[in-house]
Design a protein around this motif. Structure first.
Motif, PDB file in Angstrom:
ATOM      1  N   LYS A 130       0.854  -1.186   0.000  1.00 25.21           N
ATOM      2  CA  LYS A 130       0.000   0.000   0.000  1.00 25.21           C
ATOM      3  C   LYS A 130       0.887   1.232   0.000  1.00 25.21           C
ATOM      4  CE  LYS A 130      -3.557  -2.315   2.686  1.00 25.21           C
ATOM      5  NZ  LYS A 130      -4.206  -2.429   3.960  1.00 25.21           N
ATOM      6  N   TRP A 131       0.364   2.308  -0.590  1.00 32.91           N
ATOM      7  CA  TRP A 131       1.072   3.585  -0.563  1.00 32.91           C
ATOM      8  C   TRP A 131       0.814   4.262   0.771  1.00 32.91           C
ATOM      9  CZ3 TRP A 131       4.741   5.208  -3.713  1.00 32.91           C
ATOM     10  CH2 TRP A 131       4.811   4.692  -5.003  1.00 32.91           C
ATOM     11  N   LEU A 132       1.877   4.646   1.454  1.00 27.09           N
ATOM     12  CA  LEU A 132       1.809   5.401   2.690  1.00 27.09           C
ATOM     13  C   LEU A 132       2.710   6.624   2.542  1.00 27.09           C
ATOM     14  CD1 LEU A 132       2.324   2.451   5.222  1.00 27.09           C
ATOM     15  CD2 LEU A 132       0.155   3.471   4.561  1.00 27.09           C
ATOM     16  N   ALA A 133       2.476   7.628   3.359  1.00 28.10           N
ATOM     17  CA  ALA A 133       3.333   8.812   3.350  1.00 28.10           C
ATOM     18  C   ALA A 133       4.111   8.837   4.657  1.00 28.10           C
ATOM     19  CB  ALA A 133       2.492  10.079   3.214  1.00 28.10           C
ATOM     20  N   VAL A 134       5.374   9.245   4.573  1.00 31.02           N
ATOM     21  CA  VAL A 134       6.182   9.410   5.775  1.00 31.02           C
ATOM     22  C   VAL A 134       6.605  10.867   5.904  1.00 31.02           C
ATOM     23  CG1 VAL A 134       7.056   7.044   5.880  1.00 31.02           C
ATOM     24  CG2 VAL A 134       8.328   8.744   4.605  1.00 31.02           C
ATOM     25  N   GLU A 193      14.956  21.299  -9.037  1.00 32.32           N
ATOM     26  CA  GLU A 193      13.860  20.403  -8.691  1.00 32.32           C
ATOM     27  C   GLU A 193      13.630  20.472  -7.191  1.00 32.32           C
ATOM     28  OE1 GLU A 193      14.955  16.556 -10.319  1.00 32.32           O
ATOM     29  OE2 GLU A 193      13.524  16.889 -11.933  1.00 32.32           O
ATOM     30  N   GLU A 194      12.378  20.802  -6.806  1.00 30.39           N
ATOM     31  CA  GLU A 194      11.990  20.875  -5.401  1.00 30.39           C
ATOM     32  C   GLU A 194      10.910  19.835  -5.124  1.00 30.39           C
ATOM     33  OE1 GLU A 194      10.500  24.756  -4.456  1.00 30.39           O
ATOM     34  OE2 GLU A 194      12.499  25.530  -4.020  1.00 30.39           O
ATOM     35  N   PRO A 195      10.880  19.302  -3.895  1.00 28.68           N
ATOM     36  CA  PRO A 195       9.798  18.382  -3.539  1.00 28.68           C
ATOM     37  C   PRO A 195       8.445  19.087  -3.611  1.00 28.68           C
ATOM     38  CG  PRO A 195      11.580  18.250  -1.942  1.00 28.68           C
ATOM     39  CD  PRO A 195      11.873  19.423  -2.826  1.00 28.68           C
ATOM     40  N   LEU A 196       7.453  18.419  -4.177  1.00 31.36           N
ATOM     41  CA  LEU A 196       6.105  18.966  -4.262  1.00 31.36           C
ATOM     42  C   LEU A 196       5.478  19.052  -2.869  1.00 31.36           C
ATOM     43  CD1 LEU A 196       3.693  19.908  -5.969  1.00 31.36           C
ATOM     44  CD2 LEU A 196       3.079  17.514  -6.272  1.00 31.36           C
ATOM     45  N   PHE A 197       5.669  18.016  -2.057  1.00 32.42           N
ATOM     46  CA  PHE A 197       5.153  17.980  -0.696  1.00 32.42           C
ATOM     47  C   PHE A 197       6.332  18.117   0.258  1.00 32.42           C
ATOM     48  CE2 PHE A 197       2.180  15.496  -3.223  1.00 32.42           C
ATOM     49  CZ  PHE A 197       0.955  16.004  -2.837  1.00 32.42           C
ATOM     50  N   ARG A 198       6.444  19.237   0.922  1.00 35.04           N
ATOM     51  CA  ARG A 198       7.553  19.456   1.857  1.00 35.04           C
ATOM     52  C   ARG A 198       7.441  18.469   3.030  1.00 35.04           C
ATOM     53  NH1 ARG A 198      10.478  23.055  -0.279  1.00 35.04           N
ATOM     54  NH2 ARG A 198       9.672  24.982  -1.158  1.00 35.04           N
ATOM     55  N   SER A 199       8.581  17.834   3.321  1.00 29.05           N
ATOM     56  CA  SER A 199       8.720  16.875   4.419  1.00 29.05           C
ATOM     57  C   SER A 199       7.876  15.617   4.259  1.00 29.05           C
ATOM     58  CB  SER A 199       8.411  17.539   5.775  1.00 29.05           C
ATOM     59  OG  SER A 199       9.376  18.529   6.047  1.00 29.05           O
ATOM     60  N   TYR A 200       7.491  15.272   3.024  1.00 31.03           N
ATOM     61  CA  TYR A 200       6.756  14.037   2.755  1.00 31.03           C
ATOM     62  C   TYR A 200       7.501  13.221   1.698  1.00 31.03           C
ATOM     63  CZ  TYR A 200       2.196  15.434   4.795  1.00 31.03           C
ATOM     64  OH  TYR A 200       1.164  15.794   5.621  1.00 31.03           O
ATOM     65  N   LYS A 260      12.585  14.761   8.075  1.00 22.72           N
ATOM     66  CA  LYS A 260      13.170  15.992   8.610  1.00 22.72           C
ATOM     67  C   LYS A 260      13.056  17.060   7.524  1.00 22.72           C
ATOM     68  CE  LYS A 260      16.661  13.815  11.561  1.00 22.72           C
ATOM     69  NZ  LYS A 260      18.113  13.654  11.771  1.00 22.72           N
ATOM     70  N   PRO A 261      13.007  18.341   7.914  1.00 23.05           N
ATOM     71  CA  PRO A 261      12.936  19.397   6.893  1.00 23.05           C
ATOM     72  C   PRO A 261      14.117  19.323   5.922  1.00 23.05           C
ATOM     73  CG  PRO A 261      12.491  20.298   9.071  1.00 23.05           C
ATOM     74  CD  PRO A 261      12.949  18.873   9.272  1.00 23.05           C
ATOM     75  N   ARG A 262      13.803  19.429   4.638  1.00 21.93           N
ATOM     76  CA  ARG A 262      14.781  19.410   3.541  1.00 21.93           C
ATOM     77  C   ARG A 262      15.542  18.087   3.413  1.00 21.93           C
ATOM     78  NH1 ARG A 262      16.365  24.841   1.604  1.00 21.93           N
ATOM     79  NH2 ARG A 262      14.886  26.272   2.534  1.00 21.93           N
ATOM     80  N   TRP A 263      14.962  17.008   3.893  1.00 23.22           N
ATOM     81  CA  TRP A 263      15.566  15.688   3.784  1.00 23.22           C
ATOM     82  C   TRP A 263      14.827  14.798   2.795  1.00 23.22           C
ATOM     83  CZ3 TRP A 263      19.086  12.529   6.910  1.00 23.22           C
ATOM     84  CH2 TRP A 263      19.973  13.285   7.664  1.00 23.22           C
ATOM     85  N   GLU A 264      13.858  15.330   2.077  1.00 25.46           N
ATOM     86  CA  GLU A 264      13.010  14.492   1.222  1.00 25.46           C
ATOM     87  C   GLU A 264      13.819  13.695   0.192  1.00 25.46           C
ATOM     88  OE1 GLU A 264      10.813  18.374   2.215  1.00 25.46           O
ATOM     89  OE2 GLU A 264      12.772  17.863   1.380  1.00 25.46           O
ATOM     90  N   LYS A 265      14.704  14.349  -0.539  1.00 25.04           N
ATOM     91  CA  LYS A 265      15.480  13.659  -1.583  1.00 25.04           C
ATOM     92  C   LYS A 265      16.449  12.650  -0.971  1.00 25.04           C
ATOM     93  CE  LYS A 265      15.525  17.589  -4.771  1.00 25.04           C
ATOM     94  NZ  LYS A 265      16.408  18.477  -5.523  1.00 25.04           N
TER      95      LYS A 265
END
Length: 180
Positions: free
Chosen positions: A13-17, A57-64, A20-25
């Motif tokens: 299943k798809w879940l979101a986590v 390139e920036e994350p669309l959802f910050r911290s997700y 930490k800020p700016r750690w998405e990539k």
């Protein structure tokens, strides 16, 4: 019976986590190296420095970061550096529908759309609309707030967030349907 329980645990299943800020990539890369199917939606954004402009390139959802995992992989995800917790909705880990992931991917491919994400708690439902142009033609949605008739807010309820897609005004028309 035990075989059925094992099969249910194996369903991904798809879940979101939360990260930490700016750690998405970084988290996305680490999860992929661990063999976990993860996805950090990125969008290209033009940034202005004092001496130049640059597309990044920036994350669309910050911290997700999104993960497609079976039940037994949850601990492995939580043990990843930079992961804080799973996103919860109604006191349970938020399960994101495959269709919602597909919609996000489609939005990111739409050249005419400008996307930003805002929390749902600031908005109220308003008009039902139909997209009349582009890859979203004939898709329906709810306008939660309009900005000069240019923006339509598409609710992703399992995340408790709203994806904001900006279309030219002539791309959106009111729907005659009462419910979707």
């Amino acid at each position: 019976m035990a075989e059925l329980c094992n099969t249910m645990k194996d369903i991904k299943k798809w879940l979101a986590v939360y990260t930490k800020p700016r750690w998405e990539k970084k988290v996305d890369g680490t999860l992929l190296r661990k063999g976990i199917n993860s996805w950090c939606p990125l969008q290209k954004v033009e940034k202005q420095w004092s001496d130049r402009k640059k597309i990044i390139e920036e994350p669309l959802f910050r911290s997700y970061v999104f993960v497609n995992i079976a039940e037994d992989e949850r601990v492995k995800v939580l043990q990843t550096e930079g992961v804080l917790n799973f996103v919860h909705y109604l006191n349970k880990p938020a399960i994101i529908k495959d269709e919602e992931i597909t919609i996000i991917k489609s939005y990111l491919l739409e050249r005419e759309a400008t996307i930003s994400v805002e929390s749902m708690q600031y908005f109220r439902e308003n008009d039902k609309v139909v997209i009349s142009h582009g890859v979203f033609m004939d898709n329906t949605g709810t306008v939660i707030r309009a900005s000069g008739n240019k923006k339509i807010y598409v609710r992703l309820e399992s995340l408790g967030q709203v994806m904001v897609v900006e279309f030219p005004a002539n791309y959106v028309s009111k729907s005659d349907k009462l419910y979707f």
